[in-house]
Write an enzyme that holds these catalytic residues in place. Structure first.
Site, PDB file in Angstrom:
ATOM      1  N   ASN A  82      19.702  38.262  21.497  1.00 11.34           N
ATOM      2  CA  ASN A  82      20.755  37.484  20.842  1.00 11.34           C
ATOM      3  C   ASN A  82      20.869  37.823  19.358  1.00 11.34           C
ATOM      4  O   ASN A  82      21.962  37.964  18.813  1.00 11.34           O
ATOM      5  CB  ASN A  82      20.472  35.984  20.987  1.00 11.34           C
ATOM      6  CG  ASN A  82      20.639  35.475  22.404  1.00 11.34           C
ATOM      7  OD1 ASN A  82      21.297  36.111  23.228  1.00 11.34           O
ATOM      8  ND2 ASN A  82      20.044  34.333  22.686  1.00 11.34           N
ATOM      9  N   GLY A  98      20.651  29.081  16.630  1.00 10.40           N
ATOM     10  CA  GLY A  98      19.576  29.521  15.739  1.00 10.40           C
ATOM     11  C   GLY A  98      19.430  31.028  15.702  1.00 10.40           C
ATOM     12  O   GLY A  98      19.164  31.618  14.649  1.00 10.40           O
ATOM     13  N   ASP A  99      19.615  31.678  16.837  1.00 13.37           N
ATOM     14  CA  ASP A  99      19.541  33.140  16.889  1.00 13.37           C
ATOM     15  C   ASP A  99      20.656  33.764  16.060  1.00 13.37           C
ATOM     16  O   ASP A  99      20.438  34.753  15.342  1.00 13.37           O
ATOM     17  CB  ASP A  99      19.636  33.630  18.336  1.00 13.37           C
ATOM     18  CG  ASP A  99      18.501  33.113  19.216  1.00 13.37           C
ATOM     19  OD1 ASP A  99      17.425  32.801  18.668  1.00 13.37           O
ATOM     20  OD2 ASP A  99      18.699  33.011  20.436  1.00 13.37           O
TER      21      ASP A  99
END
Length: 328
Positions: free
Chosen positions: A52, A256-257
């Site tokens: 990701n 978050g990625d």
């Protein structure tokens, strides 16, 4: 700046059951549980934290080196990542195991029954970084994301031994790691990434205060959900950056990625920490607006317009020369 992204590479198999699991459970017979649910929908999505993050960086015009372990079933996924600018030269292919897989069924109450098959991910511990660095002209930064625990420790120790700058990002593995392991993953990191809950869990398990951690890492980056991000360095003023406004909220998975992808892109372009956090927040906004961690699309004009709206024209003018996003 050559950045390697280590961590999990997986596919998610997401199913929907048009009923309630609870209606099929007999409390007195749970020790003999044997159930099958007929699902209506199956959605297969690409995922894994390393993939990701690398995908996000590739979409911004960089070419990160993805490092992880997969199975022979990775062929189509590899082609997808490479089409989006990811260098898969650091990916090890297992001869025995399939690519890691998350299999989850959700009912109408949003209750879930899930399994995670680590598969080839367990072989990530066999990957050595030094040959990859030699083959790719060196490594300026290695992000060590959630992965096989032994692989995370090995990559961290090798970075320290060989002098590779590294970013610690243990995230999901914090729940299973003990204090000594967490301390080994953090000590000497140039950057430490976590969300607010993970930051508290890190301090609790490692038995280190916030000040103790700042003595051991260069920069601590803590995402705060809707409140933005906080960046801390020892002896320096705290930097706080607000989130960029989203057009809609579809699914927070992978946000978050995406933040890490944008932040690392800013570092690669030589931007300051504030601008790095702004880039991360902007990319995270694209992910929350879509279902799936790698389903968003960026357009150069649209991205810059939204970035300027969120953080100002000067901020947009600073990042504009570096963006490798197509003009469409």
């Amino acid at each position: 700046m050559r950045i390697a992204i280590t961590g999990s590479i997986a596919t998610d198999h997401l199913m929907t059951f048009p009923g309630r699991f609870a209606d099929s459970l007999v409390v007195e017979q749970l020790d003999k549980l044997s159930l099958s649910f007929l699902v209506e929908e199956l959605d297969v999505r690409r995922g894994g934290v390393a993939a990701n993050i690398a995908f996000g960086m590739g979409n911004l015009g960089l070419r990160p080196l993805l490092v992880g372990a997969v199975g022979p079933d990775f062929v189509d996924y590899r082609a997808w990542l490479e089409r989006h600018g990811v260098d898969c030269g650091g990916v090890h292919t297992s001869e025995l195991r399939h690519t890691a897989r998350f299999i989850c069924t959700t009912d109408t109450d949003q209750a879930q029954i899930a399994s995670f098959y680590a598969g080839a991910m367990s072989e990530a511990r066999d990957i050595e970084l030094a040959p990859l660095a030699a083959a790719h002209g060196g490594l300026d930064l290695v992000l060590i994301g959630a992965n096989d625990p032994e692989a995370m420790l090995r990559h961290t120790e090798e970075c320290r031994a060989r002098g590779f700058a590294f970013a610690a990002d243990p995230s999901q593995q914090l729940a299973f790691a003990d204090g000594p392991s967490i301390r080994r993953l953090i000590e000497g990191a140039a950057y430490l990434f976590s969300n607010e809950y993970e930051a508290s869990l890190t301090q609790q398990k490692a038995e280190w205060s916030a000040d103790d951690i700042l003595e051991r890492v260069g920069t601590r980056v803590t995402t705060l959900g809707a409140k933005g991000v906080r960046i801390e360095r020892r002896g320096e003023p705290v930097i706080e950056v607000p989130v960029a406004r989203e057009l809609r909220k579809a699914d927070p998975t992978g946000v978050g990625d995406a933040f890490r992808a944008g932040f690392l892109a800013g570092l690669s372009w030589g931007r300051d920490l504030t601008r790095c956090a702004q880039l991360g927040s902007m990319l995270a906004t694209y992910v929350i607006e879509t279902i799936g961690t790698q389903e968003y699309e960026l357009g150069r004009g649209g991205f810059l317009a939204r970035f300027a709206d969120a953080y100002g024209a000067e901020a947009a003018s600073e990042v504009e020369p570096h963006l490798g996003i197509a003009r469409a």
